[in-house]
Design a protein around this motif. Structure first.
Motif, mmCIF file in Angstrom:
data_model
loop_
_atom_site.group_PDB
_atom_site.id
_atom_site.type_symbol
_atom_site.label_atom_id
_atom_site.label_comp_id
_atom_site.label_asym_id
_atom_site.label_seq_id
_atom_site.Cartn_x
_atom_site.Cartn_y
_atom_site.Cartn_z
ATOM 1 N N TYR A 71 0.789 -1.231 0.000
ATOM 2 C CA TYR A 71 0.000 0.000 0.000
ATOM 3 C C TYR A 71 0.824 1.284 0.000
ATOM 4 C CZ TYR A 71 0.450 1.852 4.692
ATOM 5 O OH TYR A 71 0.934 2.456 5.807
ATOM 6 N N ALA B 112 2.323 4.938 -3.997
ATOM 7 C CA ALA B 112 1.445 6.098 -3.841
ATOM 8 C C ALA B 112 0.566 6.393 -5.048
ATOM 9 C CB ALA B 112 2.288 7.326 -3.508
ATOM 10 N N THR C 86 -5.947 0.746 7.337
ATOM 11 C CA THR C 86 -5.809 1.882 6.436
ATOM 12 C C THR C 86 -4.489 2.611 6.650
ATOM 13 O OG1 THR C 86 -6.740 3.440 8.008
ATOM 14 C CG2 THR C 86 -8.298 2.241 6.606
ATOM 15 N N TRP C 87 -4.308 3.661 5.865
ATOM 16 C CA TRP C 87 -3.142 4.533 6.018
ATOM 17 C C TRP C 87 -3.091 5.103 7.421
ATOM 18 C CZ3 TRP C 87 -2.150 9.582 7.277
ATOM 19 C CH2 TRP C 87 -0.886 10.078 6.936
ATOM 20 N N ASP C 88 -4.246 5.301 8.053
ATOM 21 C CA ASP C 88 -4.281 5.901 9.389
ATOM 22 C C ASP C 88 -3.642 4.995 10.433
ATOM 23 O OD1 ASP C 88 -5.967 8.297 8.742
ATOM 24 O OD2 ASP C 88 -7.261 6.689 8.052
ATOM 25 N N GLY D 40 1.039 4.915 8.507
ATOM 26 C CA GLY D 40 1.093 5.982 7.517
ATOM 27 C C GLY D 40 2.403 6.078 6.780
ATOM 28 N N LEU E 36 4.684 7.775 4.057
ATOM 29 C CA LEU E 36 4.679 9.111 3.480
ATOM 30 C C LEU E 36 4.961 9.080 1.984
ATOM 31 C CD1 LEU E 36 6.668 10.975 6.286
ATOM 32 C CD2 LEU E 36 4.191 10.767 6.016
ATOM 33 N N SER E 37 4.360 10.048 1.280
ATOM 34 C CA SER E 37 4.591 10.190 -0.162
ATOM 35 C C SER E 37 5.022 11.629 -0.451
ATOM 36 C CB SER E 37 3.315 9.866 -0.942
ATOM 37 O OG SER E 37 3.443 10.280 -2.289
ATOM 38 N N GLN F 294 -1.211 10.950 -3.408
ATOM 39 C CA GLN F 294 -1.702 10.506 -2.096
ATOM 40 C C GLN F 294 -2.798 9.441 -2.239
ATOM 41 O OE1 GLN F 294 -0.369 11.697 0.787
ATOM 42 N NE2 GLN F 294 1.021 13.038 -0.362
ATOM 43 N N HIS G 45 -2.692 6.335 -2.224
ATOM 44 C CA HIS G 45 -2.546 5.184 -1.317
ATOM 45 C C HIS G 45 -3.193 5.422 0.039
ATOM 46 C CE1 HIS G 45 0.499 7.911 0.087
ATOM 47 N NE2 HIS G 45 0.969 7.079 0.989
ATOM 48 N N ARG G 46 -3.534 6.688 0.347
ATOM 49 C CA ARG G 46 -4.131 6.962 1.656
ATOM 50 C C ARG G 46 -5.609 6.586 1.703
ATOM 51 N NH1 ARG G 46 -1.950 12.664 3.893
ATOM 52 N NH2 ARG G 46 -3.387 12.031 5.536
ATOM 53 N N SER H 135 -8.759 4.007 1.483
ATOM 54 C CA SER H 135 -8.979 2.579 1.720
ATOM 55 C C SER H 135 -10.272 2.172 1.029
ATOM 56 C CB SER H 135 -9.061 2.301 3.226
ATOM 57 O OG SER H 135 -9.132 0.917 3.465
#
Length: 451
Positions: free
Chosen positions: A50, A53, A69-71, A74, A76-77, A81, A83-84, A86
């Motif tokens: 995931y 990006a 999820t990204w949360d 996390g 970074l990209s 964004q 990939h953030r 879900s």
């Protein structure tokens, strides 16, 4: 505190150095009912893929699986964004009975049209494996219609461990490698590497890439922190694969060795000793360019001079404190033991989710007598040895944090939730500062300590 007992079936996966001959069982499925800290197949594949990006990541399964999820972790990209998000096909009871292929097709069709990703990954979850959706067929059809790679990731959770998820992710990545090319019209170096198993949780990939740029080595792709699909497609043009998280990416490195004859080395970028060794090992691979080695010597010397005085101050304060380590891959544990020694701390407990026999033999050599080594631990086992060994600090991931806090001792996240980089020379200083702030915090005077 009441004595904590170990399940008889788990006894062979725990070893205390110096108490008996080394004979640790590992690399097996978790025992049902032991409440393992280990993650599932789906989690293993999601962790690896995931951070890419500019790709679409679609979880084919019930909405609960999309909670990862990204949360939670996390990466970074520096650019896209996508990939953030879900995305999920949100399978319901009706889909389980009649099949979810139609829903998967519609979801992919809508999402690709809306977000124009460079590629799409479709994660098959437990229920998809049970009802038998033909995910491969849908992905193939969608790839033909949309003109981008749409890759199935066979990560049905019930079929194995987190390691099987790593393997599924590597197989998906391998389908991309070789599909592109570096722009040879521009000035490119013949001293090229891929960095495998670096996920840029706190910006580590940027620090490491900067080191390589300074010593004269070009990074073709990072898999998968701050990664782009086009870079992965060109990864076969590197001369060397440098594998950090060996548990997750050694499979891909072996595949690329076999098909493209690209050798690989295992490295770690955590701690002064290991990050220095990583840079020197890469320099040694390009021995026909002695300037790379000279650049490396200057870089390492300068970076250590910058951080060493402050590390010595921290060491004085932490000397004799005790740490417990529980991480995903054992290779990270090697570096943590060395890094903790550098700042004066003793490791009394160390374990991993996915270590193999060679990893644990290496851990045994690194550890002091009395240190407990544990494979695929559960919360009760970790608690037992934290109590018995009187640890002052736990280093782990999101699942180990509540164990430490409930016991009234400090915790340092070395996995999911951290926001500062812990890799490289500056990462070593960040790590030492965080350990110092946690262990020496006055808050522990007011928290009940269950030791």
């Amino acid at each position: 505190m009441t004595a904590i007992h170990i399940l008889k079936e788990r006894e062979k996966q725990i070893y205390e150095k110096g108490s008996q001959p080394f004979d640790l069982t590992c690399d097996k499925h978790s025992i049902a009912g032991s409440i393992s800290q280990r993650a599932c197949v789906f989690c293993g594949s999601r962790v690896v893929l995931y951070p890419i990006a500019d790709a679409l990541h679609l979880v084919h399964g019930p909405i609960g699986c999309a909670a990862y999820t990204w949360d939670i972790r996390g990466a970074l990209s520096s650019g896209p964004q996508l990939h953030r998000f879900s995305f999920s096909t949100d399978l319901k009871e009706k889909d389980v009975i009649f099949g979810g292929e139609k829903k998967l097709y519609q979801a992919l069709n809508t999402l690709i049209d809306t977000y124009s990703p460079k590629a799409a990954f479709v994660y098959a979850t437990c229920i998809v494996g049970i009802i038998g959706d033909d995910v491969d067929s849908i992905c193939k059809k969608m790839s033909k219609e949309k003109g981008i790679p749409v890759l199935p990731v066979h990560s049905e959770g019930f079929k194995g461990t987190k390691k099987d998820g790593y393997k599924a992710a590597c197989e998906a990545l391998f389908k991309l490698v070789g599909q592109g090319s570096i722009n040879h019209d521009s000035e490119t170096s013949k001293f090229r590497i891929n960095i495998l198993g670096e996920f840029n949780i706190g910006g580590e990939a940027w620090i490491i890439k900067n080191y390589y740029e300074k010593i004269g080595v070009q990074v073709v792709s990072v898999m998968t922190g701050d990664s782009r699909i086009d870079d992965i497609k060109s990864a076969h043009e590197a001369s060397l694969n440098v594998v950090q998280c060996s548990g997750s990416m050694t499979t891909l490195a072996k595949m690329m060795k076999e098909k493209y004859d690209i050798p690989f080395i295992r490295v770690s970028y955590f701690g002064i000793e290991d990050v220095s060794k990583a840079l020197y090992d890469v320099s040694a691979h390009f021995k026909d360019n002695p300037q790379i080695l000279e650049n490396t010597k200057k870089l390492v010397s300068s970076e250590i001079q910058n951080i060493y005085p402050e590390l010595q101050k921290i060491k004085k304060a932490l000397f004799g404190k005790k740490a417990a380590i529980y991480v995903g891959g054992a290779f990270k544990a090697f570096s943590l033991i060395k890094a903790l020694r550098l700042i004066g701390m003793d490791v009394v407990l160390v374990g991993s989710q996915t270590g193999d026999q060679d990893d644990y033999k290496m851990l045994k050599e690194l550890c002091d007598d009395g240190t407990v080594i544990v494979d695929d631990a559960n919360p009760l086992e970790l608690s037992k040895y934290i109590v018995e060994k009187k640890a002052d600090l736990v280093i782990g991931g999101v699942k180990e944090r509540p164990i430490a806090y409930k016991m009234g001792i400090g915790f340092c996240d070395h996995n999911h939730e951290r926001k500062i980089p812990l890799a490289g020379f500056i990462g070593m200083l960040n790590f030492a500062k965080e350990v110092y702030a946690t262990v020496m915090s006055p808050v522990w005077k007011f928290a009940p300590r269950h030791l």
